[in-house]
Design an enzyme around this catalytic site. Structure first.
Site, PDB file in Angstrom:
ATOM      1  N   PHE A 111       0.861  -1.170   0.000  1.00  0.00           N
ATOM      2  CA  PHE A 111       0.000   0.000   0.000  1.00  0.00           C
ATOM      3  C   PHE A 111       0.906   1.231   0.000  1.00  0.00           C
ATOM      4  O   PHE A 111       1.882   1.272   0.751  1.00  0.00           O
ATOM      5  CB  PHE A 111      -0.896  -0.011   1.239  1.00  0.00           C
ATOM      6  CG  PHE A 111      -1.943   1.064   1.235  1.00  0.00           C
ATOM      7  CD1 PHE A 111      -3.059   0.938   0.430  1.00  0.00           C
ATOM      8  CD2 PHE A 111      -1.815   2.195   2.013  1.00  0.00           C
ATOM      9  CE1 PHE A 111      -4.036   1.926   0.406  1.00  0.00           C
ATOM     10  CE2 PHE A 111      -2.777   3.183   1.997  1.00  0.00           C
ATOM     11  CZ  PHE A 111      -3.892   3.067   1.190  1.00  0.00           C
TER      12      PHE A 111
ATOM     13  N   ASP B 148       2.012  -5.708   8.269  1.00  0.00           N
ATOM     14  CA  ASP B 148       0.814  -4.891   8.120  1.00  0.00           C
ATOM     15  C   ASP B 148      -0.357  -5.863   7.975  1.00  0.00           C
ATOM     16  O   ASP B 148      -0.474  -6.558   6.971  1.00  0.00           O
ATOM     17  CB  ASP B 148       0.934  -3.999   6.879  1.00  0.00           C
ATOM     18  CG  ASP B 148      -0.267  -3.092   6.664  1.00  0.00           C
ATOM     19  OD1 ASP B 148      -1.386  -3.497   7.027  1.00  0.00           O
ATOM     20  OD2 ASP B 148      -0.097  -1.998   6.094  1.00  0.00           O
TER      21      ASP B 148
ATOM     22  N   TYR C  57     -10.946  -0.233  11.201  1.00  0.00           N
ATOM     23  CA  TYR C  57     -12.191   0.196  10.560  1.00  0.00           C
ATOM     24  C   TYR C  57     -12.594  -0.696   9.392  1.00  0.00           C
ATOM     25  O   TYR C  57     -13.619  -0.461   8.761  1.00  0.00           O
ATOM     26  CB  TYR C  57     -12.090   1.654  10.092  1.00  0.00           C
ATOM     27  CG  TYR C  57     -10.848   2.008   9.316  1.00  0.00           C
ATOM     28  CD1 TYR C  57     -10.719   1.695   7.976  1.00  0.00           C
ATOM     29  CD2 TYR C  57      -9.799   2.665   9.948  1.00  0.00           C
ATOM     30  CE1 TYR C  57      -9.578   2.025   7.267  1.00  0.00           C
ATOM     31  CE2 TYR C  57      -8.647   3.004   9.248  1.00  0.00           C
ATOM     32  CZ  TYR C  57      -8.544   2.683   7.912  1.00  0.00           C
ATOM     33  OH  TYR C  57      -7.399   3.008   7.220  1.00  0.00           O
ATOM     34  N   LYS C  58     -11.823  -1.738   9.108  1.00  0.00           N
ATOM     35  CA  LYS C  58     -12.174  -2.664   8.031  1.00  0.00           C
ATOM     36  C   LYS C  58     -12.951  -3.841   8.626  1.00  0.00           C
ATOM     37  O   LYS C  58     -14.107  -3.697   9.011  1.00  0.00           O
ATOM     38  CB  LYS C  58     -10.914  -3.114   7.309  1.00  0.00           C
ATOM     39  CG  LYS C  58     -10.199  -2.012   6.524  1.00  0.00           C
ATOM     40  CD  LYS C  58      -8.984  -2.549   5.823  1.00  0.00           C
ATOM     41  CE  LYS C  58      -8.287  -1.609   4.876  1.00  0.00           C
ATOM     42  NZ  LYS C  58      -8.133  -0.219   5.231  1.00  0.00           N
TER      43      LYS C  58
ATOM     44  N   ARG D 207     -12.853  -4.629  -6.686  1.00  0.00           N
ATOM     45  CA  ARG D 207     -12.598  -5.328  -5.421  1.00  0.00           C
ATOM     46  C   ARG D 207     -13.924  -5.578  -4.690  1.00  0.00           C
ATOM     47  O   ARG D 207     -14.764  -4.678  -4.575  1.00  0.00           O
ATOM     48  CB  ARG D 207     -11.695  -4.509  -4.498  1.00  0.00           C
ATOM     49  CG  ARG D 207     -10.309  -4.236  -5.013  1.00  0.00           C
ATOM     50  CD  ARG D 207      -9.388  -3.768  -3.897  1.00  0.00           C
ATOM     51  NE  ARG D 207     -10.014  -2.758  -3.034  1.00  0.00           N
ATOM     52  CZ  ARG D 207      -9.503  -2.349  -1.867  1.00  0.00           C
ATOM     53  NH1 ARG D 207      -8.371  -2.869  -1.424  1.00  0.00           N
ATOM     54  NH2 ARG D 207     -10.120  -1.431  -1.147  1.00  0.00           N
TER      55      ARG D 207
END
Length: 437
Positions: A151, A220, A245-246, A407
């Site tokens: 990322f 990560d 938050y995922k 996605r």
């Protein structure tokens, strides 16, 4: 494309049967979801747990509104970062006292990478400043390896950490990281699940390879925490950073978490020493003395409102086994791909082709499916963006990433097999309309 005719006929019955056997199906009622929407973007922002609004109202009206400053002690605000860290711990295979919650993912990646470099060199809190003789003899361990497909922010942070520590950054494909780690390697920063493709990397073997080379690993786990077993303790991870938050459903901007393996905590020399990680924070002394344990991963005043919303969100995990979540995740993604293949044989519709970037092998798959749109002579970016916009109009919410990637994130606590089937059907209809039109 109706339920009763064409490829995939009877699929709604199959989905209903799978949902009837789903041991996690009852958890769906714990989330705020629209009946007319299939939400497959939990890998970017998890759905709202139903109990959070009332809890936040209590925090605002009672703890902040009436108790005010007393809530730091009487309502447990001060201990929230460690208390909530211990709630997250079993979801990522960690024992208590190794996770602290606070700050953003980026800030925690910075802490972890610099801390890992300092430990690898012997420039850590336990050994004092300056590299140890072993570090000097090995060339000072002046290299940080990063996942070549990482990322973007992780790459930015790694380069900043390198400038601070006098190291260099080398981007390496994850498949070659173990072999690339050597005598000059201080730290390795790698994603457990690739955010773009959904590929799951082998935490156990890569950690062992880097340790054999004398380096330290920062994982990560943003796209794996809450979606699959992570096993940080069992596989001897050094550091790990994850957002909440995922798949953990903590809400937009919810604080991230930092894992520091227990044996390394006395050596963790954070590059961001703050008053709340001081051994005696209210002494307000000029000299910094780090606290013991995971507390030294803190920096400043905790972000209480978002932190307590996260704490309430984590209650949906009570009584849930991560192994059951993983089993359903794999079943959901298998079913979605099976249905899509039935509706769009070979992934082709005229000049348009959909190709899965997510590995078929279960041991290499996260909890998302990424589909690459390919058209003759183009990379498919415009097509993917258009398809996702049309999906949103039809009540199917996913997202896209350049170049040309659709996605779809599958959150087992609230995603149903009916959702997966409906998403595959609608996507197939749009693909046929776009490719054959």
């Amino acid at each position: 494309m109706s339920d009763a005719a064409g490829p995939g006929a009877g699929s709604s019955t199959a989905a209903a049967e799978l949902d009837a056997r789903d041991e996690l199906a009852h958890r769906r009622k714990d989330f705020v979801l629209d009946d007319g929407t299939v939400y497959l973007d939990g890998n970017s922002l998890g759905a709202l747990p139903r109990s959070v609004p009332a809890r936040l109202a209590e925090v605002v009206e009672q703890e902040w509104g009436r108790l005010r400053i007393r809530s730091w002690s009487e309502s447990g605000w001060w201990s929230a970062p460690e208390r909530i860290g211990d709630r997250i711990a079993p979801l990522v295979g960690a024992g208590e006292g190794q996770i602290v919650v606070g700050d953003s993912t980026s800030v925690n990646v910075f802490k972890a990478v610099v801390g890992a470099v300092r430990i690898a060199r012997g420039e850590d809190a336990e050994h004092g400043v300056g590299p140890s003789p072993a570090a000097r003899g090995s060339g000072g361990r002046d290299e940080i390896l990063v996942d070549a497909a990482t990322f973007p922010t992780d790459g930015y942070i790694a380069r900043s950490a390198a400038r601070m520590t006098g190291a260099t950054v080398r981007a390496v494909p994850v498949s070659g990281m173990g072999a690339a780690a050597g005598a000059n390697t201080a730290a390795v920063l790698v994603n457990h699940v690739d955010y773009r493709t959904g590929e799951l990397h082998d935490l156990r073997s890569l950690t062992a390879d880097v340790h054999r080379a004398g380096g330290r690993v920062v994982w990560d786990v943003c796209h794996s925490a809450g979606a699959l077993p992570v096993e940080l303790d069992a596989y001897e991870a050094d550091f790990a950073v994850g957002c909440t938050y995922k798949f953990l459903n903590g809400g937009p901007g919810a604080p991230a978490f930092l894992y520091v393996r227990r044996e390394l905590q006395p050596r963790f020399d954070t590059p961001l020493p703050g008053w709340t990680s001081h051994a005696d924070p209210f002494a307000m002394s000029d000299g910094y003395v780090p606290a013991e344990g995971a507390v030294r991963g803190r920096v400043g005043t905790p972000d209480i409102l978002s932190m307590l919303a996260l704490e309430e969100s984590l209650k949906v995990w009570e009584g849930v086994a991560v192994s059951a979540v993983r089993a359903k995740s794999l079943a959901l993604t298998d079913f979605f791909l099976q249905q899509l293949h039935a509706y769009v044989p070979d992934g082709r519709a005229g000049r348009l082709r959909l190709r899965s970037l997510t590995p078929e092998a279960h041991e290499r798959r996260g909890s998302q499916i990424s589909l690459l749109c390919e058209t003759e002579g183009h990379d498919g970016t415009d097509v993917a963006e258009e398809l996702m916009a049309r999906l949103h109009e039809r009540g199917i919410v996913g997202d896209f990433r350049r170049p040309g990637v659709l996605r779809f994130g599958f959150t087992p606590l609230y995603t149903s097999f009916g959702d997966a089937d409906r998403a595959a059907k609608v996507l197939a209809e749009l693909v046929h309309a776009r490719g054959d039109g």
